[in-house]
Design a protein around this motif. Structure first.
Motif: not given
Length: 375
Positions: A86-102
């Motif tokens: 939502s803040a536009g930090d897509y790179t960091t957001a992608l890292e968090k999504y990766n951790l959530a999925i694994t």
């Protein structure tokens, strides 16, 4: 030295004449440098790349779930990722999504959210991969369909994009997706128009080629018919067998064997009929004679008579019921043209002639000594 397979494949697509030319050129190259390996560089072709060909490489930045069921940790990472996106930090957001999925088995929505982040990072192939995984879990995920449709649009795969966006709008209408759907629909129409024009062009070429072939066949048929007609005319008018020049005909000596004709006296006057051009033309102008001369038996009889003018042969021909009408017609037609056929006296014995020409008739003739002197 062998020719590369891709070159052989390209040559095989040419017609036979071009194939022979190219092969001759290659053989000449081989003969000029027998000890050197000649590399034939194929002409470069522009092959459209498959936008999803490198998809596996793109998944290195999007690890998938393998094991574990730490749902609390997965929930924490998921919430942090949503805030960062939502803040536009897509790179960091992608890292968090990766951790959530694994951390725990991901839901279709979680995979769609990571796909959205990958799309915003312009990693379109990876976004399609996550959407595929999400749709396996929930085929009616409007978000996964919408994001995959937008990714396909970015990859210029307009037909796939139209299908996904149309399905997404049916499930959950979105104004932004409506614009994307209109764009890809227009692109697909242009593509289909180009396909139709290309198909029509090819069909037109085929029709023209078919017309050319048909015209050539018709021309060949006409020529064949004309040739056959000329041959038939030549066979019909070329003259009776054995009558080639018929020089002189020598007066057809001794027609006296004809029943009752008492000796036709050699048909004098025919001596100079070299070639019988006029007589033959006159005979052929008569429809009945012309038709009779098409009969092989008649032609054979005439040929025999011309080659061997035997009076007994003529008598034999006149006795044949198939030949007699023709021979009688022939004599009637030819008689006036054989001027000087005097000597045909004595026709007394001819059937139905009433005894004309009997030897006793001489008694009725006046004695020339009793005729008055006119001087």
């Amino acid at each position: 030295m062998s020719t590369p397979q891709n070159v052989l494949d390209a040559i095989s697509k040419l017609d036979s004449a071009d194939q022979a030319t190219i092969q001759k050129y290659i053989d000449e190259l081989k003969s000029k440098a027998p000890e050197e390996e000649i590399e034939i560089e194929p002409e470069s072709e522009t092959v459209p790349a498959d936008p999803l060909e490198d998809e596996q490489e793109q998944t290195d930045d999007q690890p998938m779930y393998e094991s574990g069921e730490d749902y609390d940790t997965a929930t924490t990472y998921k919430m942090e990722a949503a805030d960062l996106k939502s803040a536009g930090d897509y790179t960091t957001a992608l890292e968090k999504y990766n951790l959530a999925i694994t951390s725990a088995p991901p839901s279709a929505l979680l995979l769609a959210n990571r796909a959205d982040t990958l799309f915003r990072l312009e990693n379109f192939q990876a976004a399609v991969t996550d959407c595929n995984a999400a749709l396996e879990k929930n085929p009616d995920s409007a978000k996964a369909l919408r994001i995959r449709g937008k990714a396909y649009k970015a990859l210029k795969m307009y037909e796939q994009a139209r299908a996904d966006l149309s399905a997404a709008q049916t499930i959950d209408y979105d104004d932004g997706a409506a614009e994307d759907l209109k764009f890809v629909t227009d692109e697909v129409k242009e593509m289909e128009k180009d396909k139709v024009e290309k198909r029509l062009h090819e069909e037109d070429k085929l029709r023209k080629r078919a017309a050319e072939i048909k015209e050539a066949q018709e021309e060949a048929r006409r020529e064949e018919e004309e040739r056959r007609a000329a041959e038939a005319e030549s066979e019909g008018m070329g003259g009776m067998p054995g009558m080639g020049g018929m020089p002189g005909m020598g007066g057809m000596p001794g027609m006296g064997g004809m029943p009752g004709m008492g000796g036709a006296g050699g048909m004098p006057g025919m001596g100079g009929a070299g070639g019988m051009g006029g007589l033959l033309s006159a005979l052929m102008s008569d429809p009945e004679l012309a038709a009779g001369m098409q009969n092989p038996k008649v032609m054979a009889a005439l040929s025999s008579m011309m080659s061997n003018p035997d009076p007994s042969k003529l008598q034999e021909l006149m006795a044949d019921p198939e030949l007699a009408p023709f021979m009688q017609k022939l004599m009637q037609k030819a008689g006036p043209m054989m001027g000087g056929m005097g000597g045909m006296g004595g026709m007394g014995g001819m059937p139905d002639m009433g005894g004309m020409g009997d030897d006793d008739s001489d008694e009725d003739l006046p004695d020339l000594d009793d005729m008055p002197d006119l001087e």
